[in-house]
Scaffold this active site. Structure first.
Site, mmCIF file in Angstrom:
data_model
loop_
_atom_site.group_PDB
_atom_site.id
_atom_site.type_symbol
_atom_site.label_atom_id
_atom_site.label_comp_id
_atom_site.label_asym_id
_atom_site.label_seq_id
_atom_site.Cartn_x
_atom_site.Cartn_y
_atom_site.Cartn_z
ATOM 1 N N GLU A 107 0.814 -1.224 0.000
ATOM 2 C CA GLU A 107 0.000 0.000 0.000
ATOM 3 C C GLU A 107 0.846 1.271 0.000
ATOM 4 O O GLU A 107 0.422 2.300 -0.518
ATOM 5 C CB GLU A 107 -0.960 0.011 1.192
ATOM 6 N N PHE B 263 -11.093 -7.146 14.538
ATOM 7 C CA PHE B 263 -10.066 -7.611 13.607
ATOM 8 C C PHE B 263 -9.785 -6.533 12.559
ATOM 9 O O PHE B 263 -10.695 -6.013 11.933
ATOM 10 C CB PHE B 263 -10.530 -8.907 12.915
ATOM 11 N N GLN B 264 -8.523 -6.210 12.399
ATOM 12 C CA GLN B 264 -8.054 -5.189 11.464
ATOM 13 C C GLN B 264 -8.695 -3.821 11.707
ATOM 14 O O GLN B 264 -8.968 -3.078 10.776
ATOM 15 C CB GLN B 264 -8.254 -5.646 10.017
ATOM 16 N N LYS C 153 -17.267 -0.721 6.870
ATOM 17 C CA LYS C 153 -17.759 -1.773 5.982
ATOM 18 C C LYS C 153 -19.285 -1.798 5.865
ATOM 19 O O LYS C 153 -19.827 -2.019 4.787
ATOM 20 C CB LYS C 153 -17.253 -3.136 6.476
ATOM 21 N N MET D 205 24.492 8.850 1.172
ATOM 22 C CA MET D 205 24.304 10.128 1.853
ATOM 23 C C MET D 205 24.631 9.998 3.340
ATOM 24 O O MET D 205 25.215 10.905 3.943
ATOM 25 C CB MET D 205 22.870 10.617 1.660
HETATM 26 C C1 LIG Z 1 12.663 5.780 4.625
HETATM 27 C C2 LIG Z 1 13.962 6.426 4.907
HETATM 28 N N1 LIG Z 1 14.819 5.868 5.798
HETATM 29 C C3 LIG Z 1 16.018 6.457 6.039
HETATM 30 C C4 LIG Z 1 16.382 7.601 5.416
HETATM 31 C C5 LIG Z 1 17.731 8.262 5.720
HETATM 32 N N2 LIG Z 1 18.561 8.276 4.505
HETATM 33 C C6 LIG Z 1 18.671 9.353 3.715
HETATM 34 S S1 LIG Z 1 19.630 9.081 2.380
HETATM 35 C C7 LIG Z 1 19.972 7.512 2.860
HETATM 36 C C8 LIG Z 1 20.857 6.622 2.050
HETATM 37 C C9 LIG Z 1 20.276 6.324 0.721
HETATM 38 O O1 LIG Z 1 21.050 5.328 0.118
HETATM 39 P P1 LIG Z 1 20.907 5.030 -1.417
HETATM 40 O O2 LIG Z 1 19.486 4.872 -1.786
HETATM 41 O O3 LIG Z 1 21.820 3.915 -1.777
HETATM 42 O O4 LIG Z 1 21.368 6.388 -2.085
HETATM 43 P P2 LIG Z 1 22.834 7.045 -2.172
HETATM 44 O O5 LIG Z 1 22.893 8.094 -1.112
HETATM 45 O O6 LIG Z 1 23.839 5.969 -1.949
HETATM 46 O O7 LIG Z 1 22.883 7.624 -3.532
HETATM 47 C C10 LIG Z 1 19.329 7.227 4.074
HETATM 48 C C11 LIG Z 1 19.428 5.945 4.787
HETATM 49 C C12 LIG Z 1 15.433 8.164 4.518
HETATM 50 N N3 LIG Z 1 15.671 9.319 3.874
HETATM 51 N N4 LIG Z 1 14.257 7.551 4.253
#
Ligand SMILES: Cc1ncc(C[n+]2csc(CCOP(=O)(O)OP(=O)(O)O)c2C)c(N)n1
Ligand SMILES: [Mg+2]
Lengths: 575, 165
Positions: free
Chosen positions: A53, A115-116, A165, A483
């Site tokens: 979802e 439920f749910q 529902k 990042m």
């Molecule tokens: C749902 C979620 N969890 C954690 C983060 C924190 N976060 C920001 S960038 C990142 C790393 C992203 O890694 P990747 O998709 O491999 O991209 P890259 O930076 O390596 O290009 C994280 C963990 C986030 N933005 N969103």
């Protein structure tokens, strides 16, 4: 004469048709089976079955960002509805209109931990524009009409409609009536700028010596890009865009100084820092833009135009606040400027541009690619830009790759750049690209992503197969949460705590397992040809896995707690 | 700075929770909150007493106004207004001396004793929140306070100014 009676489920579908809905993004379950049965028995609206979802919300969101039409999500009660929460928050943070229909247990069971049963209206209260609990089936059509009206007007945002529902079952029927010309006494979203404020703003602009226009997502949402371009050309001023506002003016327009903020160009941030007047249009002075608010643009008179009064003077005090729809206000400003015979100080304007050109000449958004060495991620984005002639829709995930895309793919038009700016939701990219592709099947639609983000909604490769959504997925694979790793390099002495992915799947094989095409790119010399090959494949999803230099950082970057123009422009190099 | 805000909103399920949720979500302070339907049953009126500087107050007013259910919000404390709160307080009245003293204090503050038990008096007092505070403080110097209930303040602007649709 007997009036025809309808079930609640039929009413939902009829009301959605009245709202001219083409697609519903959803996933079935116990509490909404009657609604699914009603969907089955008509063919005006197509239901897109996702695999999770959360992806339904992002797909609806991507569809909306690309088209401007309100996206519709349908989920069952309990876990189905709670799976939507991240997508609702993502839409909320970026002011994206969305209507989420969430099933609920029968009214007789509400409050019994049935439920749910989850109080989804309660769960989502802080991340929606508004929500409705339906308790009478005859009200369903008007509630849906109101939900669309609220979602799409004023400052747009998601609206949740909870459908118990027992309101949907065949046993209960009522006549259908819908008022599509919605009026709500407590909600009056269409606002013109106050004439006094417009006059003040025009006078201030006329007297400015170093004017800058700072525009954001509001321009994109209002489809006000032509008007903005006209305003920029009238004022002959430099313009910068936020991450959300990219494409609001063409990325290759000569007045465009690039994106501003944390990973913006030095020239954009310098222009802001040195301006004497800032005309802020459809922006909210986000902390990723301002850096330390105490040091923010100390010499500027700020004119802030926004439809949402809460955005004005929230983080940065506006000297001339103008509450109103940004397109309406821009037209008012243009009219007022012509009334007062707008005549900028030519000498000052010339000097201002000379200064800006000096900053531009520093070429802060640049990188070095050495032949024979690992592919630089920026290089991939540039190749992508060249091959698609800058015309692709680019949906992004979150991380370094997102910033590289924002920096190295100048968007010609609004709605071309689709990213989760406010929430920064990893996992947004693929479903958002799918929603975009559904809307524009004949256009290049790219999902730019990372090895981390893609895995947050990778199950949607199956949905892509089912609906033949031939997105081009480009993974800038740096074998790390890049990042996070960059921050650990810069702030935590290189301690890479949980930012390294030691067990990545073979992405190309995975794509093939889902019935798609996988292309792996290892070396620089095959980059262009293999990317071209990927874009030449029609009617098939292509998953391009590009191994890029894992050590690359995103620059420029704000120095923490500094002013807006305090930036690192390379490792250890301050501007 | 303490501010009293009067909010006119749709009398609909969930409307109150949106207001309360907004205050906690944005870390705004609520000192007291009262709510009841108005003479027009389709509307509710909420009175909130809050504490914050001008910048916080500006955000509170704007954020509340932004809620779809809210029709109007007005600050009472920046103009002439009438402000009242109701207090019901149970105090120990163990012997003649303390009973006399409680009665005396209550008369001075124009409170009324609304219930008498063997060793307990219950007093009702209406007034500004300040007055109620002063009353409780005075009482507590004389006797033990067993229980107290306060309504939170309600208010209305003086003169022509009216908060209505
Ligand atoms: C749902 C979620 N969890 C954690 C983060 C924190 N976060 C920001 S960038 C990142 C790393 C992203 O890694 P990747 O998709 O491999 O991209 P890259 O930076 O390596 O290009 C994280 C963990 C986030 N933005 N969103
Ligand atoms: Mg990565």
């Amino acid at each position: 004469m007997t009036t025809k009676l309808f079930t609640g489920a039929e009413m939902v579908v009829k009301a959605l048709s009245a709202m001219k809905v083409k697609y519903i993004f959803g996933y079935p379950g116990g509490s909404v089976l009657d609604l699914y049965d009603a969907i089955f028995q008509q063919d005006e609206i197509e239901h897109i079955l996702v695999r999770h979802e959360q992806a339904a919300t992002h797909m609806a969101d991507g569809y909306t960002r690309a088209t401007g039409e309100v996206g519709v999500v349908l989920a069952t009660s309990g876990p189905g509805a709670t799976n939507c929460v991240t997508g609702i928050a993502t839409a909320y943070m970026d002011s994206i209109p969305m209507v989420v229909l969430a099933g609920q247990v029968p009214t007789t069971l509400i409050g019994n931990d049935a439920f749910q049963e989850t109080d989804i209206v309660g769960c989502t209260r802080p991340i929606i524009k508004h929500s409705f609990n339906c308790r009478d089936l005859a009200e369903i059509p008007n509630i849906i009409a109101k939900a669309f009206y609220i979602a799409s007007t004023g400052r747009p945002g998601p609206v949740v409609v909870e459908l118990p529902k027992d309101l949907l079952i065949p046993q209960n029927k009522a006549p259908f009536s819908i008022e599509t010309n919605v009026k709500i006494r407590s909600y009056n979203p269409n606002i013109k700028g106050h004439p006094k404020q417009i006059r003040k703003a025009a006078k201030t602009i006329n007297e400015a010596k170093k004017l800058v226009i700072y525009s954001g997502g509001g321009i994109v949402l209002a489809d006000a890009s032509e008007l903005l371009t006209k305003l920029v050309e009238t004022l002959k001023a430099p313009i910068t865009n936020t991450l959300m506002g990219l494409g609001g003016i063409s990325g290759v327009h000569k007045n465009f100084v690039g994106m501003l903020g944390m990973h913006g160009s030095l020239e954009a941030n310098k222009t802001m820092a040195n301006a004497d007047v800032i005309l802020a249009l459809g922006v909210r002075f986000d902390d990723r833009v301002t850096n330390n608010v105490e040091k923010f643009c100390p010499n500027a008179t700020i004119i802030h135009v926004d439809i949402d009064p809460t955005s004005i003077s929230k983080t940065i005090n506006a000297h001339i606040p103008v509450v109103g729809l940004v397109d309406v206000v821009m037209q008012q400003l243009l009219d007022e400027l012509s009334t007062i015979n707008y005549s900028p100080n030519k000498e000052a304007l010339k000097e201002w541009w000379q200064q800006i050109h000096l900053w531009r000449d520093m070429r802060s958004v640049s990188y070095k690619q050495v032949e024979g060495e690992k592919i630089k991620p920026q290089r991939v984005v540039e190749a992508m830009y060249r091959i698609t002639k800058g015309e692709a829709y680019v949906a992004s995930d979150v991380g370094q790759h997102q910033m590289f895309a924002a920096q190295y793919y100048p968007f010609a038009k609004p709605r071309q750049w689709i990213n989760s700016g406010g929430a920064g939701t990893m996992g947004f990219g693929l479903p958002a690209a799918m929603g975009t592709k559904l809307a524009f099947p004949d256009k290049h639609v790219i999902c730019i992503t990372g090895d981390g983000s893609i895995q947050m909604n990778i199950q949607e490769l199956s949905t892509c197969k089912q609906y033949n959504l031939s997105v081009v997925i480009i993974t800038l694979n740096n074998r790390s949460l890049g990042m996070v790793r960059q921050w650990q390099d810069m702030v935590y002495d290189g301690r890479h705590s949980s930012s390294y992915m030691e067990s990545l799947p073979n992405f190309t094989k995975l794509a093939e397992a889902y019935g798609h095409i996988g292309i792996k790119i290892d070396t620089l010399d095959e980059l262009d040809s293999k990317l071209e090959q990927a874009f030449n494949i029609k009617n098939k999803l292509v998953f391009v896995d590009v191994l890029v230099d894992e050590k690359e950082h995103v620059y420029p970057m704000h120095i923490r707690q500094g002013g807006i123009d305090d930036m690192w422009i390379a490792k250890g190099v301050k501007a | 700075m303490r501010h009293i805000l009067a909010i006119l909103l749709e009398n609909e399920p969930g409307a109150l929770s949106r207001i309360v949720g907004l205050f906690s979500q944005r870390a705004f302070n609520i000192e007291s909150l009262t709510v009841a339907p108005t003479d027009d049953g389709s509307l509710s009126r909420i009175t909130i007493a809050t504490i914050g500087d001008d910048k916080v107050l500006e955000q509170i007013v704007k954020q509340v106004n932004k809620l779809v259910d809210v029709i109007k919000i007005s600050e009472l404390t920046d103009r002439k207004h009438v402000e009242r709160e109701l207090l019901l307080v149970k105090v120990a009245a163990m012997n003649d001396k303390s009973r006399t003293e409680v009665k005396r204090i209550s008369d001075i503050f124009r409170g009324s004793i609304v219930d008498i038990g063997k060793q307990i008096y219950t007093i009702e007092l209406t007034g500004s929140s300040d007055k109620l505070n002063a009353f409780i403080e005075t009482l507590s110097n004389e006797t033990e306070i067993i229980e107290s209930a306060r309504s939170g303040c309600v208010g209305i602007a003086r003169g022509e100014k009216a908060l209505r649709v």
